[in-house]
Design an enzyme around this catalytic site. Sequence first.
Site, PDB file in Angstrom:
ATOM      1  N   ARG A   9      21.756  -4.255 -46.019  1.00 51.94           N
ATOM      2  CA  ARG A   9      22.369  -3.006 -45.570  1.00 51.94           C
ATOM      3  C   ARG A   9      22.116  -2.821 -44.078  1.00 51.94           C
ATOM      4  NH1 ARG A   9      21.399   2.971 -48.223  1.00 51.94           N
ATOM      5  NH2 ARG A   9      19.216   2.552 -47.748  1.00 51.94           N
TER       6      ARG A   9
ATOM      7  N   ASP B 154      12.898   8.614 -48.020  1.00 50.17           N
ATOM      8  CA  ASP B 154      13.424   7.842 -46.904  1.00 50.17           C
ATOM      9  C   ASP B 154      14.200   8.797 -46.011  1.00 50.17           C
ATOM     10  OD1 ASP B 154      15.900   8.237 -48.075  1.00 50.17           O
ATOM     11  OD2 ASP B 154      16.243   6.136 -48.553  1.00 50.17           O
TER      12      ASP B 154
END
Length: 532
Positions: free
Chosen positions: A162, A446
Amino acid sequence: MAITVTNPRPIDRAEEILTPKALAFVEELHNRFAGTRNELLAARAVKRQRVAETGKLNFLPETKDVRDGDWKIAPAPAALQDRRVEMTGPASPAKMAINALNSGAKVWLADLEDASTPTWANVIDAILNLRDAAQGTLSYTSEEGKEYRLRTDAPLAVVVARPRGWHMEEKHLLVNGEPAVGALVDFGLHFFHIAKQLVLNGQGPYYYLPKMESHLEAKLWNDVFVFAQDFLGLHQGTIRATVLIETIPAAFEMDEILYELRDHASGLNAGRWDYLFSIIKYFRDAGEEFVLPDRASVVMTAPFMRAYTELLVKTCHRRGAFAMGGMAAVIPNRRHPEVTEAAFEKVRADKTREANDGFDGSWVAHPDLVPTCREVFDSVLGDKPNQVDKLRPEVSVTAEQLLDVQSAGGQVTEAGLRLNLYVAVAYTAVWLSGNGAVAIHNLMEDAATAEISRSQVWQQIRNKSVLADTGNTVTRELVERILGEETERLRTEFGDEAFRRYYQPASELIADICLSDDYTDFLTTPAYELVD
């Protein structure tokens, strides 16, 4: 070359990645595609302002033919047919990369985005680790002498990398004096060094694409893929991409996003935490009806979240694409059995709902949760690799259902406000230290969850939200007081040295963006200026 590296050796072996040919490739990507990227980012702001004024979004009339059309994406390669368990986590340091590859998951989302602080050292180390992993040579020995090696007794997880979202820049690579596009740096270095090896391994260069807000942004990625494959002499369609539907405008363009990427598409993912962040951000000044309750009380069974996930499954399977479930943030704690047991129960319930809804697999954030997720999907899939044949014809989702934020129920409380400020500062401090994912109160936080926390605070100030548990109105003064108390709490928890280096700057940054009259689109943008 017109590309400049501000620090050519952030870590040992960096020269293996920052080669003249690799840098020339990144420079070419930037020169070809940065201009369009800049135009699309400007278009985001224009659309957001228009939507804020009306409080409405809708499916695009100009792409109705795409939504109504009878088309499918390219068939999935063998390596991506079975994605029932996906492990997520950063590709740096090497120890975490090895643990993810060895986890027993079918796929590892190797994250250079929300779970990784994009320090220059982290960026280069991640590419090195992914290249070494593709070559089968990745290893690590700790200071205590413990060795970590890639397992040979079972398959390794298939890597899906990613890169950063379109909005991020890379200040350590300058093209014509301007920072390079972070997404193109991550993709470019990964693809240039690793794509051919992955093909030799019987897999391929596979990617998760984050933060997109329109099908035109997907078209830009497709243009990048076409050029990159031609550049290296790879067949078109070698690259496969799964798009995270983690912004509210993208939820209205799922068909169109798959269509633009149809020769390179693999599926869509329900990026639930960024999706909530996007709803807050998009409608932050659209009135009280768009104020979400405390973060902890927003569950996936809320009607507006059910509309989002069921539309995603239906859209994917109609187009022959995989529907990937989202992250359950709870994680086990090996030192506290009761915490671990609760985590397993919550994850099992979450994954059971997804599997029964038709998702083809889902994410976990900890290796210990891989067996639980796998067991749930095994019970639904049986011997099948996926359930793309589950078409969900009964699902019909309207724009109003997607935007029915009030269906979340719940309340805004001072306890929730306090937790938001604690998490925002604590996460940002860890991010500034170079770690993009951290367990806080047995939840894996996160950038997405930190973005929700600080955005809720900004929105509550603007809407003068009344707190259900105390009756207080959220004001700048109240936020300043609670932020000061939570910051002091963090000082006592982590000590003066860590406080001075990371927690105090983090608190100052959170104060700036929460108390400012102007909304900051991404927490990580100003935070990036504070890291090397």
